[in-house]
Design a protein around this motif. Sequence first.
Motif, PDB file in Angstrom:
ATOM      1  N   HIS A 111      -8.398  -5.161  -1.839  1.00 58.70           N
ATOM      2  CA  HIS A 111      -8.102  -5.321  -0.415  1.00 58.70           C
ATOM      3  C   HIS A 111      -8.885  -6.509   0.118  1.00 58.70           C
ATOM      4  O   HIS A 111     -10.094  -6.629  -0.119  1.00 58.70           O
ATOM      5  CB  HIS A 111      -8.480  -4.060   0.359  1.00 58.70           C
ATOM      6  N   ILE A 152      -1.645  -0.748   7.274  1.00 64.76           N
ATOM      7  CA  ILE A 152      -2.513   0.207   6.575  1.00 64.76           C
ATOM      8  C   ILE A 152      -3.225   1.175   7.523  1.00 64.76           C
ATOM      9  O   ILE A 152      -3.346   2.365   7.204  1.00 64.76           O
ATOM     10  CB  ILE A 152      -3.512  -0.518   5.659  1.00 64.76           C
ATOM     11  N   LEU A 177      -2.632  -2.736  -7.286  1.00 63.93           N
ATOM     12  CA  LEU A 177      -2.258  -3.057  -5.908  1.00 63.93           C
ATOM     13  C   LEU A 177      -3.152  -4.183  -5.415  1.00 63.93           C
ATOM     14  O   LEU A 177      -4.379  -4.110  -5.548  1.00 63.93           O
ATOM     15  CB  LEU A 177      -2.438  -1.828  -5.010  1.00 63.93           C
ATOM     16  N   VAL A 210      -2.886   6.902  -3.622  1.00 63.59           N
ATOM     17  CA  VAL A 210      -2.925   5.604  -4.305  1.00 63.59           C
ATOM     18  C   VAL A 210      -3.941   5.691  -5.438  1.00 63.59           C
ATOM     19  O   VAL A 210      -5.149   5.754  -5.206  1.00 63.59           O
ATOM     20  CB  VAL A 210      -3.310   4.473  -3.341  1.00 63.59           C
ATOM     21  N   VAL A 260     -10.200   3.948   1.458  1.00 62.23           N
ATOM     22  CA  VAL A 260      -9.708   3.541   0.130  1.00 62.23           C
ATOM     23  C   VAL A 260     -10.827   3.444  -0.897  1.00 62.23           C
ATOM     24  O   VAL A 260     -10.556   3.173  -2.075  1.00 62.23           O
ATOM     25  CB  VAL A 260      -8.961   2.190   0.206  1.00 62.23           C
ATOM     26  N   SER A 271      -3.590  -6.163  -1.774  1.00 62.86           N
ATOM     27  CA  SER A 271      -3.161  -6.173  -0.372  1.00 62.86           C
ATOM     28  C   SER A 271      -4.030  -7.141   0.416  1.00 62.86           C
ATOM     29  O   SER A 271      -5.241  -6.958   0.522  1.00 62.86           O
ATOM     30  CB  SER A 271      -3.263  -4.764   0.216  1.00 62.86           C
ATOM     31  N   THR A 289     -11.411   0.517  -6.676  1.00 61.98           N
ATOM     32  CA  THR A 289     -11.105  -0.305  -5.507  1.00 61.98           C
ATOM     33  C   THR A 289     -12.128  -1.416  -5.326  1.00 61.98           C
ATOM     34  O   THR A 289     -13.335  -1.183  -5.424  1.00 61.98           O
ATOM     35  CB  THR A 289     -11.072   0.559  -4.230  1.00 61.98           C
ATOM     36  N   ALA A 305      -3.862   7.368   1.578  1.00 62.08           N
ATOM     37  CA  ALA A 305      -4.859   6.741   0.707  1.00 62.08           C
ATOM     38  C   ALA A 305      -5.138   7.572  -0.539  1.00 62.08           C
ATOM     39  O   ALA A 305      -5.329   7.022  -1.629  1.00 62.08           O
ATOM     40  CB  ALA A 305      -6.151   6.495   1.480  1.00 62.08           C
ATOM     41  N   SER A 325      -7.130  -1.253  -7.037  1.00 64.95           N
ATOM     42  CA  SER A 325      -6.738  -1.881  -5.777  1.00 64.95           C
ATOM     43  C   SER A 325      -7.713  -2.958  -5.331  1.00 64.95           C
ATOM     44  O   SER A 325      -8.936  -2.775  -5.416  1.00 64.95           O
ATOM     45  CB  SER A 325      -6.629  -0.825  -4.671  1.00 64.95           C
ATOM     46  N   PHE A 374       0.840  -1.200   0.000  1.00 68.51           N
ATOM     47  CA  PHE A 374       0.000   0.000   0.000  1.00 68.51           C
ATOM     48  C   PHE A 374       0.878   1.254   0.000  1.00 68.51           C
ATOM     49  O   PHE A 374       0.621   2.202  -0.762  1.00 68.51           O
ATOM     50  CB  PHE A 374      -0.896  -0.024   1.233  1.00 68.51           C
ATOM     51  N   ASN A 375       1.907   1.270   0.820  1.00 73.50           N
ATOM     52  CA  ASN A 375       2.811   2.417   0.881  1.00 73.50           C
ATOM     53  C   ASN A 375       3.559   2.593  -0.442  1.00 73.50           C
ATOM     54  O   ASN A 375       3.713   3.713  -0.945  1.00 73.50           O
ATOM     55  CB  ASN A 375       3.799   2.242   2.031  1.00 73.50           C
ATOM     56  N   GLY A 387      -3.440  -5.983   5.123  1.00 72.16           N
ATOM     57  CA  GLY A 387      -2.252  -5.146   5.338  1.00 72.16           C
ATOM     58  C   GLY A 387      -2.207  -4.588   6.747  1.00 72.16           C
ATOM     59  O   GLY A 387      -2.971  -3.682   7.104  1.00 72.16           O
TER      60      GLY A 387
END
Length: 234
Positions: free
Chosen positions: A165, A149, A141, A159, A186, A143, A191, A156, A163, A130-131, A146
């Motif tokens: 998650h 996070i 991405l 990014v 996020v 994750s 996402t 956030a 993504s 994430f970073n 995480g």
Amino acid sequence: MASDRTVVTAPTPDGPMPAHLWLPGSGTGPGILLLQEIFGVSEYIRSRGADLADLGYVVLAPEIYWRLESSTVDESRDDVLEQGLELMGRVDWPTAVADAVAALGALEERPEVTGATAVMGFCFGGGLAFNVAAVADVKVLVSYYGSAIPSLLPLAGQVDAASLHIFGTDDAYIPPETVEEIRQAVDGPGTEFHLHEGAGHAFDNPHPVFHHAAASAAAWEQTTDFLARRLPVR
């Protein structure tokens, strides 16, 4: 069929960082930077590297613990979690981010990488990914739970990668209210967010202490579907 794993290096200002490389059967493909759990580039992370290469990706997993005296835990011992936490506790986070970004650059420069790149991580690596996505240019991405996070939520807005998650509802380290804070931070058109009922932290890890078979299988199906749509192999 993917190639066997090979050990390569990624340059950093402090010297070469060891990394593990898998190539797809075609020899070329999009790149995925794979970031480890607190247990290092373990047998489990290596198996996921091979799985991703079998999907058609060029995969690089750097040894983020390379600056420490030990870079992995002894998985045959009962105190595997304590070993991992001790190693993670000796990591300087900004240096780990810089090393991961350096590994991303090394991956992108490889001649086998065609097209865009992704960053993917589990646990410690999920936060690190994430970073990295907040400070580097990656298309995708992924994750898994995480752990860092919650402390990185101010990033956030930086990014812009598509993504995915993934969390378990019974995560002892990231409680439901914190997961909801992450989801809200996020949330956006690029996402996707999935919760797995009854799964704890590190549920994808096959170690009996962590594994939740149903959640692991479902999450991996979500991951492969997401990658196929967001980072297609040509």
